[in-house]
Design a protein around this motif. Structure first.
Motif, short mmCIF file in Angstrom:
data_model
loop_
_atom_site.label_atom_id
_atom_site.label_comp_id
_atom_site.label_asym_id
_atom_site.label_seq_id
_atom_site.Cartn_x
_atom_site.Cartn_y
_atom_site.Cartn_z
N MET A 10 49.86 52.55 31.02
CA MET A 10 48.55 52.10 30.55
C MET A 10 47.71 53.35 30.26
N SER A 11 47.13 53.37 29.10
CA SER A 11 46.32 54.53 28.70
C SER A 11 44.94 54.47 29.33
N PRO A 12 44.22 55.58 29.34
CA PRO A 12 42.84 55.57 29.86
C PRO A 12 41.97 54.55 29.10
N ARG A 13 42.14 54.48 27.78
CA ARG A 13 41.37 53.53 26.97
C ARG A 13 41.63 52.09 27.43
N THR A 14 42.90 51.75 27.61
CA THR A 14 43.26 50.39 28.01
C THR A 14 42.71 50.05 29.38
N LEU A 15 42.87 50.97 30.33
CA LEU A 15 42.34 50.73 31.68
C LEU A 15 40.84 50.49 31.63
N PHE A 16 40.12 51.39 30.95
CA PHE A 16 38.66 51.27 30.92
C PHE A 16 38.24 49.98 30.22
N ARG A 17 38.89 49.64 29.12
CA ARG A 17 38.56 48.42 28.39
C ARG A 17 38.79 47.17 29.24
N ILE A 18 39.93 47.10 29.90
CA ILE A 18 40.24 45.92 30.72
C ILE A 18 39.23 45.75 31.84
N VAL A 19 38.94 46.84 32.55
CA VAL A 19 38.04 46.73 33.70
C VAL A 19 36.60 46.48 33.22
N ALA A 20 36.19 47.07 32.09
CA ALA A 20 34.85 46.83 31.55
C ALA A 20 34.67 45.35 31.18
N ARG A 21 35.69 44.78 30.59
CA ARG A 21 35.60 43.36 30.21
C ARG A 21 35.71 42.44 31.42
N ALA A 22 36.54 42.82 32.37
CA ALA A 22 36.62 42.02 33.60
C ALA A 22 35.28 42.02 34.33
N GLU A 23 34.59 43.15 34.30
CA GLU A 23 33.28 43.24 34.95
C GLU A 23 32.29 42.29 34.27
N ALA A 24 32.34 42.21 32.94
CA ALA A 24 31.46 41.29 32.21
C ALA A 24 31.83 39.83 32.52
N VAL A 25 33.11 39.53 32.62
CA VAL A 25 33.54 38.17 32.95
C VAL A 25 33.05 37.78 34.34
N THR A 26 33.14 38.71 35.29
CA THR A 26 32.68 38.37 36.64
C THR A 26 31.17 38.21 36.71
N ARG A 63 51.62 60.50 39.74
CA ARG A 63 52.09 59.52 40.73
C ARG A 63 51.27 58.24 40.59
N PRO A 64 51.45 57.50 39.50
CA PRO A 64 50.58 56.36 39.21
C PRO A 64 50.62 55.24 40.25
N VAL A 65 51.79 54.98 40.82
CA VAL A 65 51.87 53.90 41.81
C VAL A 65 51.10 54.29 43.07
N LEU A 66 51.32 55.51 43.56
CA LEU A 66 50.60 55.99 44.73
C LEU A 66 49.10 56.02 44.46
N ALA A 92 47.39 54.21 42.25
CA ALA A 92 46.88 52.84 42.14
C ALA A 92 46.72 52.21 43.52
N VAL A 93 47.73 52.38 44.38
CA VAL A 93 47.65 51.82 45.73
C VAL A 93 46.50 52.47 46.49
N THR A 94 46.37 53.78 46.39
CA THR A 94 45.28 54.49 47.07
C THR A 94 43.93 54.01 46.57
N ALA A 95 43.79 53.85 45.25
CA ALA A 95 42.53 53.39 44.67
C ALA A 95 42.18 51.98 45.16
N VAL A 96 43.17 51.10 45.20
CA VAL A 96 42.93 49.73 45.69
C VAL A 96 42.52 49.76 47.16
N VAL A 97 43.17 50.59 47.96
CA VAL A 97 42.83 50.69 49.39
C VAL A 97 41.40 51.21 49.55
N ILE A 98 41.04 52.24 48.79
CA ILE A 98 39.68 52.80 48.89
C ILE A 98 38.64 51.77 48.46
N VAL A 99 38.90 51.08 47.35
CA VAL A 99 37.97 50.04 46.90
C VAL A 99 37.87 48.94 47.95
#
Length: 153
Positions: free
Chosen positions: A1-17, A124-127, A129-136
């Protein structure tokens, strides 16, 4: 997943929520169905809000945004739906272009410790991502313990 895709998905998810939270508040205060819609929508919105801020920091570091731009990205999540026009603005400016920076380049910032750590994390994208989810999740848990904005009724 590219930086653009990540940012776009999360930005739109934030608007949906935001939409879910507004509907939940209408159900609570106008239809008077109780607190449960706001409890559910607020939980989802809070988690996505924190995820958007984290994504803004990660993408901002990768794209070499200024500190001001990273803070502005986080601030756009406070105003309903502002994440969408901000994401579009970044897209038009070309500030979401490119892939994740996994190797050192000739850029002078690549010698800084934050960029070295960032390249290690991106490699290390999996590590990461898991770390980011744990911190959040930890931040979210602390916020839940503190209670809702404005205190409890």
């Amino acid at each position: 997943m590219s930086p653009r895709t990540l940012f776009r998905i999360v930005a739109r998810a934030e608007a949906v929520t935001w939409t879910l939270l507004i509907i939940a508040m209408i159900l609570k205060y106008v239809v008077k169905v109780g607190d449960w819609p706001v409890s559910i929508a607020g939980f989802v919105h809070g988690f996505v809000f924190l995820s958007y801020v984290a994504a803004g920091v990660l993408v901002g570091i990768n794209q070499r945004w200024s500190k001001r731009s990273i803070v502005l990205a986080a601030a756009t999540s406070v105003v309903p739906y502002l994440t969408i026009p901000y994401e579009r603005r970044l897209e038009k400016q070309g500030r979401l272009e490119g892939e994740w920076r996994t190797t050192k380049s000739d850029h002078p910032d690549d010698d800084k410790w934050i960029d070295t750590l960032f390249r290690w994390m991106v490699g290390r994208p999996v590590l990461t991502a898991v770390t980011a989810v744990v911190i959040v999740a930890l931040i979210f848990t602390v916020m839940l313990i503190m209670g809702p904005p404005g205190g409890r009724a």
